[in-house]
Design a protein around this motif. Structure first.
Motif, PDB file in Angstrom:
ATOM      1  N   ILE A   7       0.631  -1.215   0.086  1.00 40.21           N
ATOM      2  CA  ILE A   7       0.016   0.133  -0.078  1.00 40.21           C
ATOM      3  C   ILE A   7       0.885   1.228   0.281  1.00 40.21           C
ATOM      4  O   ILE A   7       0.391   2.267  -0.782  1.00 40.21           O
ATOM      5  CB  ILE A   7      -0.610  -0.189   1.272  1.00 40.21           C
ATOM      6  CG1 ILE A   7      -2.473  -1.198   1.472  1.00 40.21           C
ATOM      7  CG2 ILE A   7      -1.451   1.636   1.229  1.00 40.21           C
ATOM      8  CD1 ILE A   7      -2.871  -1.018  -0.388  1.00 40.21           C
ATOM      9  N   LYS A   8       1.752   1.378   0.461  1.00 38.85           N
ATOM     10  CA  LYS A   8       2.958   2.321   0.795  1.00 38.85           C
ATOM     11  C   LYS A   8       3.439   2.435  -0.418  1.00 38.85           C
ATOM     12  O   LYS A   8       3.271   3.713  -1.130  1.00 38.85           O
ATOM     13  CB  LYS A   8       4.098   2.331   1.499  1.00 38.85           C
ATOM     14  CG  LYS A   8       4.797   3.379   1.772  1.00 38.85           C
ATOM     15  CD  LYS A   8       5.993   2.952   2.772  1.00 38.85           C
ATOM     16  CE  LYS A   8       7.026   3.814   3.066  1.00 38.85           C
ATOM     17  NZ  LYS A   8       7.672   3.959   4.066  1.00 38.85           N
ATOM     18  N   LYS A   9       3.969   1.716  -1.236  1.00 37.13           N
ATOM     19  CA  LYS A   9       4.463   1.098  -2.481  1.00 37.13           C
ATOM     20  C   LYS A   9       4.031   2.384  -3.490  1.00 37.13           C
ATOM     21  O   LYS A   9       3.826   2.984  -4.465  1.00 37.13           O
ATOM     22  CB  LYS A   9       5.009   0.453  -2.903  1.00 37.13           C
ATOM     23  CG  LYS A   9       6.292  -0.145  -2.432  1.00 37.13           C
ATOM     24  CD  LYS A   9       6.313  -1.415  -2.935  1.00 37.13           C
ATOM     25  CE  LYS A   9       7.819  -2.300  -1.927  1.00 37.13           C
ATOM     26  NZ  LYS A   9       8.167  -3.422  -2.728  1.00 37.13           N
ATOM     27  N   LEU A  10       2.095   1.879  -3.750  1.00 39.21           N
ATOM     28  CA  LEU A  10       0.759   2.326  -4.672  1.00 39.21           C
ATOM     29  C   LEU A  10       0.895   3.882  -4.525  1.00 39.21           C
ATOM     30  O   LEU A  10       0.593   4.414  -4.912  1.00 39.21           O
ATOM     31  CB  LEU A  10      -0.206   1.449  -4.311  1.00 39.21           C
ATOM     32  CG  LEU A  10       0.026  -0.438  -4.521  1.00 39.21           C
ATOM     33  CD1 LEU A  10      -1.450  -1.025  -4.298  1.00 39.21           C
ATOM     34  CD2 LEU A  10       0.888  -0.497  -5.857  1.00 39.21           C
ATOM     35  N   SER A  11       1.045   4.227  -3.080  1.00 37.56           N
ATOM     36  CA  SER A  11       0.604   5.195  -2.478  1.00 37.56           C
ATOM     37  C   SER A  11       1.577   6.400  -2.502  1.00 37.56           C
ATOM     38  O   SER A  11       1.280   7.838  -3.469  1.00 37.56           O
ATOM     39  CB  SER A  11       0.882   5.119  -1.332  1.00 37.56           C
ATOM     40  OG  SER A  11       0.100   6.956  -0.819  1.00 37.56           O
ATOM     41  N   GLU A  12       2.564   6.028  -3.215  1.00 38.85           N
ATOM     42  CA  GLU A  12       4.176   6.811  -3.562  1.00 38.85           C
ATOM     43  C   GLU A  12       3.648   7.084  -4.564  1.00 38.85           C
ATOM     44  O   GLU A  12       4.520   7.407  -5.362  1.00 38.85           O
ATOM     45  CB  GLU A  12       5.247   6.300  -3.281  1.00 38.85           C
ATOM     46  CG  GLU A  12       5.447   6.830  -1.444  1.00 38.85           C
ATOM     47  CD  GLU A  12       7.547   5.520  -1.679  1.00 38.85           C
ATOM     48  OE1 GLU A  12       7.666   4.229  -2.074  1.00 38.85           O
ATOM     49  OE2 GLU A  12       7.543   5.770   0.109  1.00 38.85           O
ATOM     50  N   LYS A  13       3.373   5.863  -5.649  1.00 40.94           N
ATOM     51  CA  LYS A  13       3.521   6.048  -7.047  1.00 40.94           C
ATOM     52  C   LYS A  13       1.731   6.804  -7.835  1.00 40.94           C
ATOM     53  O   LYS A  13       1.605   6.520  -8.777  1.00 40.94           O
ATOM     54  CB  LYS A  13       3.052   4.725  -7.928  1.00 40.94           C
ATOM     55  CG  LYS A  13       4.667   4.020  -7.941  1.00 40.94           C
ATOM     56  CD  LYS A  13       4.570   2.568  -8.212  1.00 40.94           C
ATOM     57  CE  LYS A  13       6.110   2.326  -8.112  1.00 40.94           C
ATOM     58  NZ  LYS A  13       5.996   0.682  -9.713  1.00 40.94           N
ATOM     59  N   GLU A  14       1.159   7.088  -6.816  1.00 39.86           N
ATOM     60  CA  GLU A  14      -0.401   8.195  -6.435  1.00 39.86           C
ATOM     61  C   GLU A  14      -1.144   7.234  -7.588  1.00 39.86           C
ATOM     62  O   GLU A  14      -1.635   7.525  -8.412  1.00 39.86           O
ATOM     63  CB  GLU A  14      -0.091   9.234  -7.375  1.00 39.86           C
ATOM     64  CG  GLU A  14       1.484  10.316  -6.634  1.00 39.86           C
ATOM     65  CD  GLU A  14       0.973  11.436  -7.562  1.00 39.86           C
ATOM     66  OE1 GLU A  14       0.827  12.004  -8.857  1.00 39.86           O
ATOM     67  OE2 GLU A  14       1.837  12.207  -6.979  1.00 39.86           O
ATOM     68  N   TRP A  15      -0.992   5.925  -6.917  1.00 36.60           N
ATOM     69  CA  TRP A  15      -2.062   4.776  -7.893  1.00 36.60           C
ATOM     70  C   TRP A  15      -3.334   4.829  -6.854  1.00 36.60           C
ATOM     71  O   TRP A  15      -4.388   4.558  -6.932  1.00 36.60           O
ATOM     72  CB  TRP A  15      -1.227   3.662  -8.228  1.00 36.60           C
ATOM     73  CG  TRP A  15      -0.639   3.806  -9.025  1.00 36.60           C
ATOM     74  CD1 TRP A  15      -0.169   4.950  -9.946  1.00 36.60           C
ATOM     75  CD2 TRP A  15       0.412   2.609  -9.206  1.00 36.60           C
ATOM     76  NE1 TRP A  15       0.685   4.246 -10.733  1.00 36.60           N
ATOM     77  CE2 TRP A  15       1.009   3.654 -10.436  1.00 36.60           C
ATOM     78  CE3 TRP A  15       0.844   1.681  -8.997  1.00 36.60           C
ATOM     79  CZ2 TRP A  15       1.916   2.546 -11.313  1.00 36.60           C
ATOM     80  CZ3 TRP A  15       1.963   1.130  -9.509  1.00 36.60           C
ATOM     81  CH2 TRP A  15       2.279   1.494 -10.660  1.00 36.60           C
ATOM     82  N   ILE A  16      -3.311   5.241  -5.393  1.00 32.78           N
ATOM     83  CA  ILE A  16      -4.255   5.055  -4.555  1.00 32.78           C
ATOM     84  C   ILE A  16      -3.610   6.079  -3.645  1.00 32.78           C
ATOM     85  O   ILE A  16      -3.309   7.100  -3.654  1.00 32.78           O
ATOM     86  CB  ILE A  16      -4.230   3.931  -3.931  1.00 32.78           C
ATOM     87  CG1 ILE A  16      -2.778   3.659  -2.700  1.00 32.78           C
ATOM     88  CG2 ILE A  16      -4.102   2.269  -3.959  1.00 32.78           C
ATOM     89  CD1 ILE A  16      -2.793   2.524  -1.796  1.00 32.78           C
ATOM     90  N   ASN A  17      -5.390   6.384  -3.057  1.00 32.16           N
ATOM     91  CA  ASN A  17      -5.065   7.448  -1.879  1.00 32.16           C
ATOM     92  C   ASN A  17      -5.185   6.392  -0.616  1.00 32.16           C
ATOM     93  O   ASN A  17      -5.598   5.704  -0.050  1.00 32.16           O
ATOM     94  CB  ASN A  17      -5.715   8.468  -1.670  1.00 32.16           C
ATOM     95  CG  ASN A  17      -5.641   9.092  -3.517  1.00 32.16           C
ATOM     96  OD1 ASN A  17      -4.947  10.543  -3.473  1.00 32.16           O
ATOM     97  ND2 ASN A  17      -7.022   9.676  -4.164  1.00 32.16           N
ATOM     98  N   TYR A  18      -4.250   6.577   0.381  1.00 33.26           N
ATOM     99  CA  TYR A  18      -4.510   5.972   1.234  1.00 33.26           C
ATOM    100  C   TYR A  18      -4.294   6.709   2.863  1.00 33.26           C
ATOM    101  O   TYR A  18      -3.343   7.378   2.994  1.00 33.26           O
ATOM    102  CB  TYR A  18      -3.851   4.798   1.729  1.00 33.26           C
ATOM    103  CG  TYR A  18      -3.944   4.187   2.858  1.00 33.26           C
ATOM    104  CD1 TYR A  18      -5.391   3.320   2.914  1.00 33.26           C
ATOM    105  CD2 TYR A  18      -2.612   3.834   3.991  1.00 33.26           C
ATOM    106  CE1 TYR A  18      -5.104   3.098   4.647  1.00 33.26           C
ATOM    107  CE2 TYR A  18      -2.705   3.285   4.997  1.00 33.26           C
ATOM    108  CZ  TYR A  18      -4.079   2.731   5.147  1.00 33.26           C
ATOM    109  OH  TYR A  18      -3.991   1.812   6.744  1.00 33.26           O
ATOM    110  N   GLU A  19      -4.889   7.198   4.367  1.00 32.38           N
ATOM    111  CA  GLU A  19      -4.779   7.680   5.152  1.00 32.38           C
ATOM    112  C   GLU A  19      -4.752   5.839   6.447  1.00 32.38           C
ATOM    113  O   GLU A  19      -6.069   5.702   6.137  1.00 32.38           O
ATOM    114  CB  GLU A  19      -5.472   8.830   5.420  1.00 32.38           C
ATOM    115  CG  GLU A  19      -4.675   9.966   4.421  1.00 32.38           C
ATOM    116  CD  GLU A  19      -6.591  10.923   5.126  1.00 32.38           C
ATOM    117  OE1 GLU A  19      -6.606  11.112   6.299  1.00 32.38           O
ATOM    118  OE2 GLU A  19      -6.280  11.932   4.148  1.00 32.38           O
ATOM    119  N   LYS A  20      -4.062   6.160   7.282  1.00 32.67           N
ATOM    120  CA  LYS A  20      -4.305   5.343   8.375  1.00 32.67           C
ATOM    121  C   LYS A  20      -5.727   5.564   8.905  1.00 32.67           C
ATOM    122  O   LYS A  20      -6.034   6.080   9.230  1.00 32.67           O
ATOM    123  CB  LYS A  20      -3.498   5.253   9.228  1.00 32.67           C
ATOM    124  CG  LYS A  20      -2.874   3.931  10.305  1.00 32.67           C
ATOM    125  CD  LYS A  20      -1.604   4.089  10.973  1.00 32.67           C
ATOM    126  CE  LYS A  20      -1.706   2.580  11.860  1.00 32.67           C
ATOM    127  NZ  LYS A  20      -0.583   3.419  13.207  1.00 32.67           N
TER     128      LYS A  20
END
Length: 218
Positions: A43-56
């Motif tokens: 999830i961290k990787k996908l967020s860094e690539k701007e493919w997802i938005n995620y907050e804990k």
């Protein structure tokens, strides 16, 4: 460019968000059968690539780019399934695992040629929509056979479940897409249907089965 593992995560995220409206880490972990720490790392990787938005502690959301990428992987998968059935003679119950491997091929020309040979199909062998070349998915709304009433006729247009076990169940009863089924009676106790169709005068189908048969009125 996404790795095969990243593509699998994006597909899973699109599936869960479409079915449930949102997606949690635990749901993603369950669907992919991987540990929560492994999911958190991806999830961290996908967020860094701007493919997802995620907050804990918040649901995972695909970005527009993430949705497009997931849609394109699904397009390759479903085109492959259609090619295997239409051009290579595979049964609709045989194609999923092969398509799971082929969908990660990176050549656009390969899949464009496959699409051309198939005549630009709109659905796969199980009636699921094939995404457009931009990754968008035009989903149709179908009724469930279980929602029908006595005397009504329906054409089977799609399946809500395309597991091998379910497809083999349908094979044994000679049920396939395009088939017209007429409801003879509805069992009030358990919702099972007695139906008639080509070569079958009276076939009893449980409510669970009929929930998975998506139809259009004839």
């Amino acid at each position: 460019m996404a790795s095969a593992t990243e593509e699998n995560y994006l597909k899973a995220l699109l599936k869960l968000s479409t079915e449930k409206g949102e997606c949690s880490v635990s749901e993603l972990s369950g669907l992919l059968n991987v540990s929560t720490p492994t999911v958190n790392s991806m999830i961290k990787k996908l967020s860094e690539k701007e493919w997802i938005n995620y907050e804990k502690y918040r649901p995972i959301q695909l970005t527009d780019l993430g949705k497009k990428m997931a849609g394109l992987v699904i397009r390759k998968h479903r085109l492959t399934e259609m090619y295997l059935v239409e051009r290579m003679g595979f049964g609709w119950e045989e194609v999923h695992e092969i398509a799971e491997q082929v969908e990660h091929v990176k050549s656009d020309a390969f899949f464009n040629r496959m699409n051309e040979l198939l005549g630009d199909p709109s659905v796969d062998p199980h009636g699921s929509a094939i995404p457009e070349k931009d990754g968008s998915i035009k989903r149709k709304k179908y009724a469930k056979l279980s929602e029908g009433n006595q005397g009504q006729k329906f054409r089977l247009t799609s399946l809500k479940n395309s597991s091998m076990d379910f497809l083999m169940f349908l094979n044994r009863r000679e049920i396939k897409l395009g088939l017209v089924l007429e409801i003879i009676s509805v069992e009030s106790f358990d919702g099972s249907l007695v139906v008639t169709y080509d070569g079958h005068k009276k076939e009893t189908l449980s409510q669970s089965v009929c929930d998975k048969l998506l139809v259009e009125a004839v």
